[in-house]
Design an enzyme around this catalytic site. Structure first.
Site, PDB file in Angstrom:
ATOM      1  N   LYS A 161      25.090  -2.037 -31.357  1.00 28.67           N
ATOM      2  CA  LYS A 161      25.062  -0.754 -32.411  1.00 28.67           C
ATOM      3  C   LYS A 161      25.156  -1.288 -33.281  1.00 28.67           C
ATOM      4  O   LYS A 161      26.730  -1.803 -33.694  1.00 28.67           O
ATOM      5  CB  LYS A 161      25.951  -0.108 -31.910  1.00 28.67           C
ATOM      6  CG  LYS A 161      26.153   1.245 -32.407  1.00 28.67           C
ATOM      7  CD  LYS A 161      27.414   2.198 -32.541  1.00 28.67           C
ATOM      8  CE  LYS A 161      27.461   3.091 -31.124  1.00 28.67           C
ATOM      9  NZ  LYS A 161      28.658   3.842 -30.704  1.00 28.67           N
ATOM     10  N   SER A 228      20.407  -0.213 -32.000  1.00 25.87           N
ATOM     11  CA  SER A 228      20.371   0.820 -32.910  1.00 25.87           C
ATOM     12  C   SER A 228      21.354   0.984 -33.866  1.00 25.87           C
ATOM     13  O   SER A 228      22.148  -0.654 -34.094  1.00 25.87           O
ATOM     14  CB  SER A 228      20.902   2.262 -31.967  1.00 25.87           C
ATOM     15  OG  SER A 228      22.023   1.915 -31.474  1.00 25.87           O
TER      16      SER A 228
END
Length: 366
Positions: A161, A228
């Site tokens: 992330k 992401s």
């Protein structure tokens, strides 16, 4: 030491009843959980609040059991959600926990090992540039050492992330004046993080991955990164999946790279290395061995797939992200017989342009 994996279906982004049932039944302890990775039925864009809803619901569930505030859960457990369950994709959570003590001696064959870590807090000017690559690479190497993984080929997935720290818009002017415009966005975070993974695993020549290579030199990519990015996140959260001789259990992981979003052979190759082969779709007993299925996808920005034109970037009705997620998810589900697949877009420096990494976790055949 072993990894325990549970996959539960969800009735909505805030549904954590499946995890609650596992905890209440004593099949899982909250203090054993390393990461929760899931798919939520949002649009996958910046305004996809289903991810935030899932994170909050998990915080509310786990905080009393871990005796901490809900907002502190992400300091202890990696919560990684990808919005977008187009087509056949089933919303789900994959809960990964660690149990037991370290082995006294290495074993063969190797088994799945997972470690989590964070980069230091990153400055807005570092996102999308070498400092982010270097810091990502540092943490990946550190996690490999933690898992006693000496061979980078044993690493099969690095789930990240990526950081996107908040900043004042006035910071753009001096950055541009210095010839280093801000890249503090999802694209810069994903791209630099993926390049950092590639550097750490020896997939990318460190000297070639300069600032100018980001989103320009598409020959540089990682086959094992899955990044992401989250606006407002000051540091990147990294989960490394590998096979280690110092870990026990009944799980293994393999990976491959799709050269485009219809690369069926790449998927079958990964399954074959897991001992799962079939002339068509896997048999139900084979499907049952699959615990986690991951992929990154992108609609090829050159507007071509194997020489033929596609319209995923020019169709104003449907986002190209939703197109590519739907195609790759359907391909994975069709081959494996499993619809609880985790497909994330976009894929800057994740596999070749228009393609992307694919990884699968399976139980060993008894």
């Amino acid at each position: 030491m072993r990894i325990i994996a549970h996959r539960v279906a969800t009735a909505g982004p805030g549904d954590v009843s499946g995890l609650a049932a596992l905890l209440d039944a004593g099949e899982l302890r909250a203090d054993e959980i390393l990461a929760v990775i899931g798919k939520t039925e949002g649009n996958g864009g910046v305004n996809d609040f289903t991810r935030e809803l899932a994170t909050r619901a998990l915080g509310d569930l786990l905080a009393p059991r871990l005796e901490c505030a809900p907002e502190a859960i992400e300091e202890r457990i990696v919560l990684s959600f990808s919005g977008g369950t187009e087509g056949v994709v089933s919303p789900h959570l994959l809960i990964l926990s660690r149990r037991g003590a370290a082995l006294a001696a290495p074993r063969t064959p190797k088994r799945l090992a997972i470690a989590t870590g964070h980069t230091r807090a990153l400055e807005p000017r570092e996102i999308g540039y070498r400092p982010m690559m270097e810091e990502t690479a540092r943490v990946v190497r550190e996690l490999m050492r933690e898992l006693a993984v000496d061979d980078p080929s044993d690493v099969h997935l690095v789930q990240i992330k990526g950081a996107i720290p908040g900043y004042d818009e006035t910071q753009r002017v001096p950055a541009e004046a210095e010839g280093r415009p801000l890249r503090c966005d999802m694209v810069g975070s994903r791209a630099a993080s993926a390049l950092g993974v590639g550097i750490a695993l020896g997939e990318i020549d460190d000297a070639a991955a300069g600032d100018d290579a980001v989103c320009r030199d598409w020959s540089l990519f990682s086959t094992r990164a899955s990044v992401s990015a989250k606006p407002g996140l000051p540091r990147s959260e990294i989960t490394l999946f590998a096979n280690s001789a110092w870990w026990d259990g009944d799980l293994v992981i393999e990976h491959g790279v799709m050269r485009d979003i219809i690369d069926l052979d790449a998927i079958r190759d990964v399954l074959a290395r897991l001992g799962l082969t079939a002339p068509g779709q896997l048999a139900p007993e084979q499907t049952a061995r699959l615990v986690g299925i991951f992929a990154k996808s992108d609609a090829d920005p050159r507007h071509r797939i194997r020489g033929r034109r596609h319209t995923m970037w020019t169709d104003a009705d449907i986002s190209d992200m939703r197109y590519s997620r739907c195609v790759v998810s359907a391909l994975l589900a069709g081959v494996t017989g499993e619809t609880a697949v985790y497909v994330s877009t976009r894929a800057e420096h994740h596999g070749p342009l228009g393609g992307g990494p694919v990884a699968m976790i399976a139980r060993v055949d008894a």
